[in-house]
Write a protein that holds these residues in place. Structure first.
Motif, mmCIF file in Angstrom:
data_model
loop_
_atom_site.group_PDB
_atom_site.id
_atom_site.type_symbol
_atom_site.label_atom_id
_atom_site.label_comp_id
_atom_site.label_asym_id
_atom_site.label_seq_id
_atom_site.Cartn_x
_atom_site.Cartn_y
_atom_site.Cartn_z
ATOM 1 N N ALA A 1 0.837 -1.305 -0.024
ATOM 2 C CA ALA A 1 0.060 0.112 0.043
ATOM 3 C C ALA A 1 1.098 1.292 -0.058
ATOM 4 C CB ALA A 1 -0.892 -0.106 1.249
ATOM 5 N N SER A 2 0.417 2.256 -0.439
ATOM 6 C CA SER A 2 1.187 3.576 -0.466
ATOM 7 C C SER A 2 1.229 4.168 1.158
ATOM 8 C CB SER A 2 0.079 4.724 -0.938
ATOM 9 O OG SER A 2 0.542 6.008 -1.002
ATOM 10 N N PHE A 3 2.099 5.012 1.433
ATOM 11 C CA PHE A 3 2.249 5.399 2.883
ATOM 12 C C PHE A 3 2.824 6.619 3.049
ATOM 13 C CE2 PHE A 3 6.045 3.072 1.610
ATOM 14 C CZ PHE A 3 7.245 3.867 2.251
ATOM 15 N N LEU A 4 2.923 7.286 4.218
ATOM 16 C CA LEU A 4 3.798 8.521 4.299
ATOM 17 C C LEU A 4 4.684 8.231 5.439
ATOM 18 C CD1 LEU A 4 1.407 11.611 3.250
ATOM 19 C CD2 LEU A 4 3.453 11.191 2.468
ATOM 20 N N PRO A 5 5.775 8.346 5.613
ATOM 21 C CA PRO A 5 6.457 7.953 6.782
ATOM 22 C C PRO A 5 6.021 8.686 8.221
ATOM 23 C CG PRO A 5 7.711 9.530 5.576
ATOM 24 C CD PRO A 5 6.671 8.986 4.883
ATOM 25 N N GLY A 6 5.406 9.994 8.096
ATOM 26 C CA GLY A 6 5.172 10.560 9.552
ATOM 27 C C GLY A 6 6.361 11.572 9.747
ATOM 28 N N VAL B 1 15.161 27.647 1.332
ATOM 29 C CA VAL B 1 14.820 26.899 0.146
ATOM 30 C C VAL B 1 14.105 25.580 0.285
ATOM 31 C CG1 VAL B 1 15.653 25.729 -2.043
ATOM 32 C CG2 VAL B 1 16.960 27.775 -1.099
ATOM 33 N N SER B 2 12.841 25.230 -0.292
ATOM 34 C CA SER B 2 11.859 24.403 -0.264
ATOM 35 C C SER B 2 12.039 23.737 -1.535
ATOM 36 C CB SER B 2 10.764 24.629 0.143
ATOM 37 O OG SER B 2 9.893 25.769 -0.585
ATOM 38 N N ALA B 3 11.157 22.746 -1.727
ATOM 39 C CA ALA B 3 10.918 22.126 -3.085
ATOM 40 C C ALA B 3 9.630 21.328 -3.118
ATOM 41 C CB ALA B 3 12.057 21.013 -3.169
ATOM 42 N N ALA B 4 9.181 21.198 -4.351
ATOM 43 C CA ALA B 4 8.018 20.521 -4.778
ATOM 44 C C ALA B 4 8.180 19.807 -6.078
ATOM 45 C CB ALA B 4 6.925 21.371 -5.026
ATOM 46 N N ALA B 5 7.511 18.664 -6.063
ATOM 47 C CA ALA B 5 7.450 17.682 -6.956
ATOM 48 C C ALA B 5 6.227 17.275 -7.651
ATOM 49 C CB ALA B 5 8.186 16.356 -6.651
ATOM 50 N N ASN B 6 6.239 16.771 -9.079
ATOM 51 C CA ASN B 6 5.163 16.503 -9.901
ATOM 52 C C ASN B 6 5.690 15.482 -10.876
ATOM 53 O OD1 ASN B 6 6.242 19.508 -10.986
ATOM 54 N ND2 ASN B 6 5.335 18.044 -12.840
ATOM 55 N N PRO B 7 4.743 14.529 -11.434
ATOM 56 C CA PRO B 7 5.134 13.835 -12.449
ATOM 57 C C PRO B 7 5.822 14.691 -13.605
ATOM 58 C CG PRO B 7 3.126 13.446 -11.652
ATOM 59 C CD PRO B 7 3.313 14.501 -11.117
ATOM 60 N N ARG C 1 4.702 10.175 -7.115
ATOM 61 C CA ARG C 1 4.618 11.026 -5.957
ATOM 62 C C ARG C 1 5.939 10.862 -5.228
ATOM 63 N NH1 ARG C 1 -1.096 10.415 -3.109
ATOM 64 N NH2 ARG C 1 -0.373 8.297 -2.486
ATOM 65 N N LEU C 2 6.434 11.920 -4.753
ATOM 66 C CA LEU C 2 7.735 12.000 -4.220
ATOM 67 C C LEU C 2 7.505 11.967 -2.674
ATOM 68 C CD1 LEU C 2 10.975 12.953 -4.859
ATOM 69 C CD2 LEU C 2 10.068 15.241 -3.727
ATOM 70 N N ILE C 3 8.343 11.152 -1.944
ATOM 71 C CA ILE C 3 8.390 10.963 -0.395
ATOM 72 C C ILE C 3 9.579 11.415 0.158
ATOM 73 C CG2 ILE C 3 7.518 9.521 1.265
ATOM 74 C CD1 ILE C 3 6.515 7.526 -0.686
ATOM 75 N N THR C 4 9.477 11.982 1.031
ATOM 76 C CA THR C 4 11.046 12.258 1.964
ATOM 77 C C THR C 4 10.990 11.578 3.086
ATOM 78 O OG1 THR C 4 10.092 14.339 2.777
ATOM 79 C CG2 THR C 4 11.242 14.091 0.529
ATOM 80 N N ASP C 5 12.042 11.646 3.761
ATOM 81 C CA ASP C 5 11.922 11.269 5.337
ATOM 82 C C ASP C 5 11.167 12.190 6.104
ATOM 83 O OD1 ASP C 5 13.462 8.989 4.858
ATOM 84 O OD2 ASP C 5 15.353 9.731 5.424
ATOM 85 N N ARG C 6 10.380 11.485 7.030
ATOM 86 C CA ARG C 6 9.753 12.360 8.242
ATOM 87 C C ARG C 6 8.793 13.533 7.502
ATOM 88 N NH1 ARG C 6 15.103 11.636 9.227
ATOM 89 N NH2 ARG C 6 15.520 10.403 11.439
ATOM 90 N N SER C 7 8.051 12.849 6.606
ATOM 91 C CA SER C 7 7.099 13.735 5.754
ATOM 92 C C SER C 7 5.839 13.357 6.123
ATOM 93 C CB SER C 7 7.536 13.841 4.135
ATOM 94 O OG SER C 7 7.192 12.629 3.759
ATOM 95 N N GLU C 8 4.802 14.396 6.020
ATOM 96 C CA GLU C 8 3.592 14.219 6.263
ATOM 97 C C GLU C 8 2.575 14.662 4.982
ATOM 98 O OE1 GLU C 8 2.751 14.592 10.970
ATOM 99 O OE2 GLU C 8 3.524 16.380 10.133
ATOM 100 N N ALA C 9 3.491 14.675 3.900
ATOM 101 C CA ALA C 9 2.597 15.138 2.775
ATOM 102 C C ALA C 9 3.329 14.555 1.401
ATOM 103 C CB ALA C 9 2.285 16.753 2.561
ATOM 104 N N PHE C 10 2.830 14.147 0.590
ATOM 105 C CA PHE C 10 3.518 13.853 -0.984
ATOM 106 C C PHE C 10 4.012 15.182 -1.688
ATOM 107 C CE2 PHE C 10 0.660 10.278 -0.023
ATOM 108 C CZ PHE C 10 1.724 9.228 -0.050
#
Length: 385
Positions: free
Chosen positions: A66-71, A116-122, A134-143
């Motif tokens: 399943a899809s997930f976010l690390p939190g 500086v922040s960043a955002a991603a898209n296909p 979708r992009l995932i990073t460590d300790r993230s609560e949003a894609f």
């Protein structure tokens, strides 16, 4: 090994752009030179877009349940240990089956400065193949969102929805853009409707006398027919061969798509959960100092999604000499119930954002500009008429 960002060190090795806003390609190169953006494999020049960087799949993919976010307190690696089903070696190529979810550590990683922040898209081609990424990073609560000062690896969640695809280490499915933040009143943001009207009066944003705005530039659907075949779009076939995403111009459209001719009443009924490629009525002109992102117009106006890959680089459809512009191609899916679209109906909007600086090369002037001047166009993997 992950480590906490050092704002003092990051600031010392990063030279900011002249104002807040999205960073152009030359500033992204500076991030690389200063060590704020690193890669396991040296970056390729073709990855640098006018206002974004293409990201590459790493050596291994993990098929998960399943899809997930690390939190906020977990790393992606920790979650993979719990959810991992199968590890897949991408060095020789592998098939990502439709309906399955994969997580891949990317070749690139970040050590961003504190402002500086960043955002991603296909990427556009990814969205037109109905590949959900979708992009995932460590300790993230949003894609797809990277906090200022983030230090750590990047991961892509990949889930083909219609076609099974073949990928390999180095395949580019999504892209990242970087945003420099200001302080207080000088913080950059999206342009308001009045600012868009004033800009359109000086330099047209679309090929129309009047600008339709509603918290951004409104786009309408083209259902009157385009091209010599008088088509309004394509509907994806459900049972097809695998698509190798690295095989450019290698597939016949008729083996994967059903063309949709224009109807006399200029309407189209979307079947639930079918995937469509449609086009905007407007032709866009994205000026050099702006970029744009496609966003839903209003969930109350219809249960359908009109984009996966909706980022437009500076220069898309633009030329000082009066280029006719480029239509926005939309990846459309209706949810739950059939939905009736009529020619000229509002379906989405574009949010415009200032660049921190104009890029040193615009979309259409670099070798990876596959969709400049487009009308109704399938992804680059298909033979173009």
């Amino acid at each position: 090994m992950n480590h906490a960002p050092d704002p003092v060190l990051a600031a010392a090795r990063w030279q900011p752009a002249s104002r807040p806003g999205l960073l152009p390609r030359q500033a992204i190169r500076s991030l690389v030179e200063r060590g704020c953006l690193r890669a396991a494999v040296p970056l390729d020049d073709a990855q640098f877009q006018p206002a974004s960087l293409d990201l590459r799949l790493g050596a291994y993919a993990y098929r998960v349940r399943a899809s997930f976010l690390p939190g906020a307190r977990s790393r992606v690696e920790d979650k993979l240990e719990a959810l991992q089903w199968e590890r897949i070696d991408l060095s020789g190529g592998a098939i990502f089956e439709r309906g399955c979810v994969y997580v891949v550590e990317l070749s690139e990683r970040l050590d961003l400065p504190a402002h500086v922040s960043a955002a991603a898209n296909p990427k556009s081609s990814t969205g037109r193949l109905d590949v959900f990424t979708r992009l995932i990073t460590d300790r993230s609560e949003a894609f797809d969102a990277v906090e200022p000062g983030y230090s750590g690896p990047l991961y892509a969640e990949v889930s083909p929805r219609t076609f099974s695809i073949k990928v390999r280490q180095g395949t580019r499915l999504n892209q990242i853009r970087f945003r420099q933040h200001g302080r207080g009143a000088d913080e950059a943001g999206t342009l308001g409707d009045q600012a868009l009207r004033e800009l359109h009066a000086r330099s047209p944003l679309v090929d129309a006398d009047e600008l339709a705005v509603r918290n951004g530039l409104v786009l309408r659907i083209e259902l009157g027919g385009l091209g010599p075949q008088n088509l309004v779009g394509y509907r994806a076939q459900r049972h097809t061969d695998v698509i190798d995403v690295e095989r450019i111009g290698g597939y016949r459209p008729e083996d994967f798509w059903e063309p949709i001719p224009a109807r006399p009443d200029a309407r189209l009924i979307l079947d639930p959960n079918e995937f469509y490629i449609l086009a905007s009525k407007e032709r866009l002109h994205i000026p050099p100092h702006l970029a744009a992102e496609m966003v839903p117009i209003d969930p109350a106006m219809g249960e359908f999604r009109v984009h996966y890959a909706g980022f437009f680089d500076p220069g898309f459809g633009y030329a000082p000499s009066g280029h006719p512009g480029s239509r926005a191609v939309m990846e459309v899916r209706s949810h739950e119930v059939p939905f009736n679209l009529e020619d000229g109906q509002m379906v989405c909007r574009l949010a415009y954002e200032q660049m921190a600086e104009e890029p040193d090369a615009l979309y259409g002037a670099i070798g990876t500009s596959n969709y400049q001047g487009q009308a109704l166009k399938l992804s680059k993997q298909f033979i173009q008429p």
